[in-house]
Design a protein around this motif. Structure first.
Motif, PDB file in Angstrom:
ATOM      1  N   ILE A 179      18.649  16.350 -24.909  1.00 32.05           N
ATOM      2  CA  ILE A 179      18.231  15.284 -23.981  1.00 32.05           C
ATOM      3  C   ILE A 179      16.955  15.675 -23.244  1.00 32.05           C
ATOM      4  N   VAL A 180      16.861  16.950 -22.832  1.00 30.65           N
ATOM      5  CA  VAL A 180      15.646  17.432 -22.171  1.00 30.65           C
ATOM      6  C   VAL A 180      14.437  17.239 -23.081  1.00 30.65           C
ATOM      7  N   SER A 181      14.576  17.647 -24.336  1.00 31.02           N
ATOM      8  CA  SER A 181      13.488  17.503 -25.296  1.00 31.02           C
ATOM      9  C   SER A 181      13.191  16.038 -25.587  1.00 31.02           C
ATOM     10  N   PRO A 214      15.734  23.617 -34.940  1.00 27.61           N
ATOM     11  CA  PRO A 214      14.592  24.371 -34.396  1.00 27.61           C
ATOM     12  C   PRO A 214      14.178  23.913 -33.004  1.00 27.61           C
ATOM     13  N   ILE A 215      14.185  22.584 -32.773  1.00 23.68           N
ATOM     14  CA  ILE A 215      13.810  22.051 -31.461  1.00 23.68           C
ATOM     15  C   ILE A 215      14.851  22.413 -30.416  1.00 23.68           C
ATOM     16  N   ILE A 216      16.136  22.239 -30.759  1.00 25.95           N
ATOM     17  CA  ILE A 216      17.213  22.590 -29.824  1.00 25.95           C
ATOM     18  C   ILE A 216      17.174  24.067 -29.496  1.00 25.95           C
ATOM     19  N   GLY A 288       5.111  19.970 -25.789  1.00 26.91           N
ATOM     20  CA  GLY A 288       3.850  19.479 -26.332  1.00 26.91           C
ATOM     21  C   GLY A 288       3.551  20.078 -27.697  1.00 26.91           C
ATOM     22  N   ILE A 289       3.849  21.355 -27.857  1.00 26.37           N
ATOM     23  CA  ILE A 289       3.653  22.022 -29.144  1.00 26.37           C
ATOM     24  C   ILE A 289       4.581  21.417 -30.198  1.00 26.37           C
ATOM     25  N   ILE A 290       5.811  21.098 -29.801  1.00 25.28           N
ATOM     26  CA  ILE A 290       6.742  20.422 -30.718  1.00 25.28           C
ATOM     27  C   ILE A 290       6.176  19.060 -31.119  1.00 25.28           C
ATOM     28  N   TYR A 292       2.947  18.020 -31.172  1.00 19.52           N
ATOM     29  CA  TYR A 292       1.796  18.146 -32.067  1.00 19.52           C
ATOM     30  C   TYR A 292       2.200  18.669 -33.440  1.00 19.52           C
ATOM     31  N   SER A 293       3.230  19.480 -33.469  1.00 20.52           N
ATOM     32  CA  SER A 293       3.740  19.965 -34.753  1.00 20.52           C
ATOM     33  C   SER A 293       4.288  18.812 -35.584  1.00 20.52           C
ATOM     34  N   HIS A 294       5.004  17.898 -34.937  1.00 18.99           N
ATOM     35  CA  HIS A 294       5.553  16.748 -35.661  1.00 18.99           C
ATOM     36  C   HIS A 294       4.436  15.805 -36.118  1.00 18.99           C
ATOM     37  N   ILE A 295       3.393  15.640 -35.294  1.00 17.62           N
ATOM     38  CA  ILE A 295       2.252  14.817 -35.690  1.00 17.62           C
ATOM     39  C   ILE A 295       1.607  15.400 -36.943  1.00 17.62           C
TER      40      ILE A 295
END
Length: 315
Positions: A179-181, A214-216, A288-290, A292-295
């Motif tokens: 939820i935070v992410s 990875p995000i969690i 933010g890094i997550i 841009y990584s997804h973009i």
């Protein structure tokens, strides 16, 4: 130069977060404190004032010899009720503004870092970029209040109900960083595009779904680091305050001990609040890094830039 657009995994999310601050930390926090420093200082004074008044009121209520002080404080609040309400509302609005600036600053900073291909920008550029997003910030707040937060309340309610059958407890530990992410990614998508609030929510959900663990994992690690560091900072005034209180009690000064506790608790809350604001930049940059990584995974902008550079060089 730090590579924003990059295909990353769990370890990259964490390592690149610290690599970012290693490369740009001085420039980042210099501008951060220029923009937020005055408001943080004002918030510190307000928080300390309210905490000290509140703690003194509590301790004077349980102190048998302080009845006159309790009555005096009650009379003061009754006589200045309108003013006190206005001050409280003003303090809440101030903290909301600081929080919004806190959220917006790293979004703008990373965007300028990408567009300028480095740190060739100053505080004025950041402020101007934040002003351009002011309407979107207001829309995000409204969208969060009426759409996002009600959905999250329902999710938390279901998780709490599931805790009664055990399975909800591990789910809670997973869903909190999720939820935070999710909230942070929604903010990044909404601020950095012309898409609607609902589309930003959808993109945030897709990002989580595609790289969920990875995000969690990275978000959880960052949250743990923030909690540990914050605890260390708040323990310092707590230890000194407890030592001072015990010394005062040994001398038989009960009222002085209450005063020491009042000051100690006020300082702890102030330190905890300021440290959390500053340390939260670590989490925001991580998200933010997550983003841009997804973009990069979706649109491959770094590959497109490389192809364009080849075309320019061939000409």
């Amino acid at each position: 130069m730090f590579q924003l657009f990059k295909d990353r995994n769990f370890s990259d999310f964490i390592n690149d977060t610290f690599q970012f601050f290693k490369m740009y930390g001085k420039h980042y926090f210099k501008n951060y404190f220029v923009i937020n420093g005055g408001l943080l200082l004002l918030a510190t004074v307000l928080i300390y004032f309210f905490m000290k008044v509140y703690m003194e009121f509590i301790f004077s209520s349980i102190s048998g010899s302080a009845g006159n002080q309790v009555n005096y404080m009650k009379d003061f609040f009754n006589a200045n009720f309108g003013l006190m309400i206005a001050i409280i509302i003003g303090a809440i609005i101030l903290l909301m503004i600081i929080s919004l600036l806190q959220f917006t600053f790293p979004v703008v900073y990373l965007d300028l870092l990408d567009s300028k291909k480095g740190t060739d920008f100053n505080t004025k550029d950041i402020v101007n970029a934040m002003k351009k997003r002011s309407l979107k910030i207001i829309k995000f707040v409204l969208g969060s209040v009426f759409i996002l937060f009600p959905l999250l309340i329902i999710v938390f309610g279901l998780l709490i109900l599931l805790c009664f059958i055990i399975i909800g407890i591990p789910l809670l530990f997973v869903m909190i960083p999720a939820i935070v992410s999710f909230i942070h990614l929604t903010f990044f998508y909404y601020m950095n595009s012309e898409e609607s609030f609902l589309k930003a929510i959808s993109d945030s959900f897709d990002t989580l779904k595609q790289q969920f663990w990875p995000i969690i994992g990275s978000t959880t690690v960052i949250l743990i680091i923030l909690q540990i560091v914050s605890t260390v900072f708040t323990m310092i005034p707590y230890v000194f305050g407890m030592a001072s209180m015990l010394t005062t009690l040994e001398n038989g000064a009960k009222e002085d001990a209450f005063s020491v506790i009042s000051v100690m608790m006020s300082i702890i809350v102030v330190v905890s609040t300021i440290v959390s604001y500053i340390l939260n930049n670590l989490l925001l940059i991580n998200q933010g890094i997550i983003y841009y990584s997804h973009i990069e995974n979706s649109d491959s902008p770094s590959s497109n830039d490389f192809i364009e550079m080849i075309g320019v060089e061939s000409e």
